[in-house]
Design a protein around this motif. Structure first.
Motif, short mmCIF file in Angstrom:
data_model
loop_
_atom_site.label_atom_id
_atom_site.label_comp_id
_atom_site.label_asym_id
_atom_site.label_seq_id
_atom_site.Cartn_x
_atom_site.Cartn_y
_atom_site.Cartn_z
N THR A 81 0.83 -1.14 -0.19
CA THR A 81 -0.02 0.15 0.00
C THR A 81 0.84 1.27 0.13
OG1 THR A 81 -1.79 -1.15 1.01
CG2 THR A 81 -1.66 1.21 1.33
N PRO A 103 -8.24 -2.67 -4.56
CA PRO A 103 -7.78 -2.84 -2.96
C PRO A 103 -7.31 -4.41 -3.04
CG PRO A 103 -9.87 -1.84 -2.74
CD PRO A 103 -9.67 -2.45 -4.20
N ALA A 128 -13.80 4.30 1.80
CA ALA A 128 -12.37 3.96 1.02
C ALA A 128 -11.58 5.11 1.28
CB ALA A 128 -12.70 3.71 -0.42
N SER A 129 -12.00 6.39 1.07
CA SER A 129 -10.87 7.53 1.17
C SER A 129 -11.85 8.69 1.27
CB SER A 129 -10.30 7.81 -0.25
OG SER A 129 -11.05 7.99 -1.49
N LEU A 180 -6.20 1.84 -3.81
CA LEU A 180 -7.67 2.35 -3.68
C LEU A 180 -8.32 1.94 -4.94
CD1 LEU A 180 -7.26 5.70 -2.26
CD2 LEU A 180 -8.37 3.68 -1.29
N THR A 212 -7.48 6.58 4.26
CA THR A 212 -7.90 5.40 3.53
C THR A 212 -8.57 4.26 4.56
OG1 THR A 212 -5.89 4.40 3.29
CG2 THR A 212 -6.55 6.11 1.71
#
Length: 333
Positions: free
Chosen positions: A175, A213, A305-306, A210, A282
């Motif tokens: 990530t 994932p 998610a964000s 993102l 995130t």
């Protein structure tokens, strides 16, 4: 935005899933959930599933979002399944070595000396589910066969649209745009390496994560798994009760979904929190099983998610989902 979807009767076989009553969903709750999702500034998914009656309402419920520590739930289910089979026991001794240490939140770390730390499966499970300890979870993960074993379990149990990543260390390294090194066990080496990266390199890596994932799951899929767990369709009754008790005892995220509870309502839940880059956060999640005062159950998943919204706004958003469920359908059962 997704339409309401019923819990499939065929997921765990007709002998394992109780007969469902009406399959329609309250329009008022659908409207409330979609309104909450629409006004929040960020990429969010929300699903509320009535476990007893089978209907579900959702906002972006089919989209795969980062799970982060929500995935500890699937490891815990695999552990309890092994206990049901007799291949593991809660009393089994385990020695956690320094080489087992991971990254970020790991309260067990100070206890792990040069000769390791002697503990048990039960204590590791408690650490993973009530304190979201990454090292406790990773040790349990490899006790049950690693990521491939979790993926096979999810497929075997019919928990659809729920993936599982490569384990905490590799996941967090990827990530951030890094490749995990064994000498980073404990986290400091990883943090130092990450701090030397350019903002642009980290941003590219986070954008890739993102977009697809490595630990992606949909809110619909997560609530399906929670519903099957609560119905004793995944584990023995004894193991189900034990795991849910650990989830009710969780110390993490007290101001997320739990902040919207009213008197007599309880929540068995799991949180997830991903990496930040600048003002971007995130994988900020909370999923769980709501129980009404008269024993009616709802599976709830809120996944961000964000977002660039501050933590208090995120927590208030999650609490508002709980409040919406209680306000709209809580009085009907």
């Amino acid at each position: 935005m997704t339409a309401p979807s019923p819990l499939p009767l065929s997921v765990a076989g007709p002998s394992m899933v109780p007969k469902i009553g009406r399959l329609h969903s309250p329009a008022d709750l659908l409207n409330a959930i979609q309104a909450l999702g629409t006004v929040f500034h960020g990429r969010v998914a929300i699903t509320v599933r009535d476990i007893d009656e089978g209907w579900a309402v959702a906002y972006h419920g089919d989209t795969l979002f980062p799970q982060q520590s929500v995935s500890k739930l699937w490891v815990a289910i695999a552990v309890m399944e092994a206990i049901d089979r007799g291949t593991l026991s809660l009393a089994d001794p385990v020695t956690v070595r320094r080489s087992d240490l991971t990254v970020f939140h790991q309260p067990i770390r100070p206890l792990v000396g040069k000769n390791g730390y002697r503990t048990t499966i039960a204590k590791l499970l408690e650490g993973a589910m009530t304190h979201s300890d990454n090292t406790c979870n990773d040790v349990l993960l490899w006790k049950v066969g690693g990521p491939p074993a979790i993926r096979r379990m999810l497929q075997r149990k019919g928990i659809k649209d729920v993936g599982f990543g490569p384990g905490e260390r590799i996941l967090q390294a990827k990530t951030a745009g890094l490749t995990w090194r064994p000498e980073w066990a404990g986290g400091w080496g990883f943090l130092q390496a990450r701090s030397k990266m350019t903002y642009e390199a980290r941003s590219r890596a986070l954008t890739r994560y993102l977009a697809a994932p490595y630990d992606g799951a949909s809110a619909n899929g997560v609530t399906l798994g929670l519903a099957l767990l609560n119905r004793n369709a995944l584990l023995s009754r004894r193991s189900t009760a034990y795991l849910l008790s650990r989830m009710r005892a969780s110390k993490t995220g007290p101001l997320r979904l739990r902040s919207g509870l009213r008197s007599g309502w309880t929540l068995a839940h799991k949180t997830g929190t991903g990496q930040d880059l600048g003002s971007l956060s995130t994988g900020y999640n909370n999923v769980g099983i709501l129980r009404s005062p008269n024993g009616h159950y709802y599976a709830v998943a809120v996944m961000i998610a964000s977002t660039r919204r501050p933590i208090p706004a995120r927590m208030r958003f999650m609490g508002n989902v709980t409040r919406a469920v209680i306000r709209v359908v809580g009085t009907s059962h």
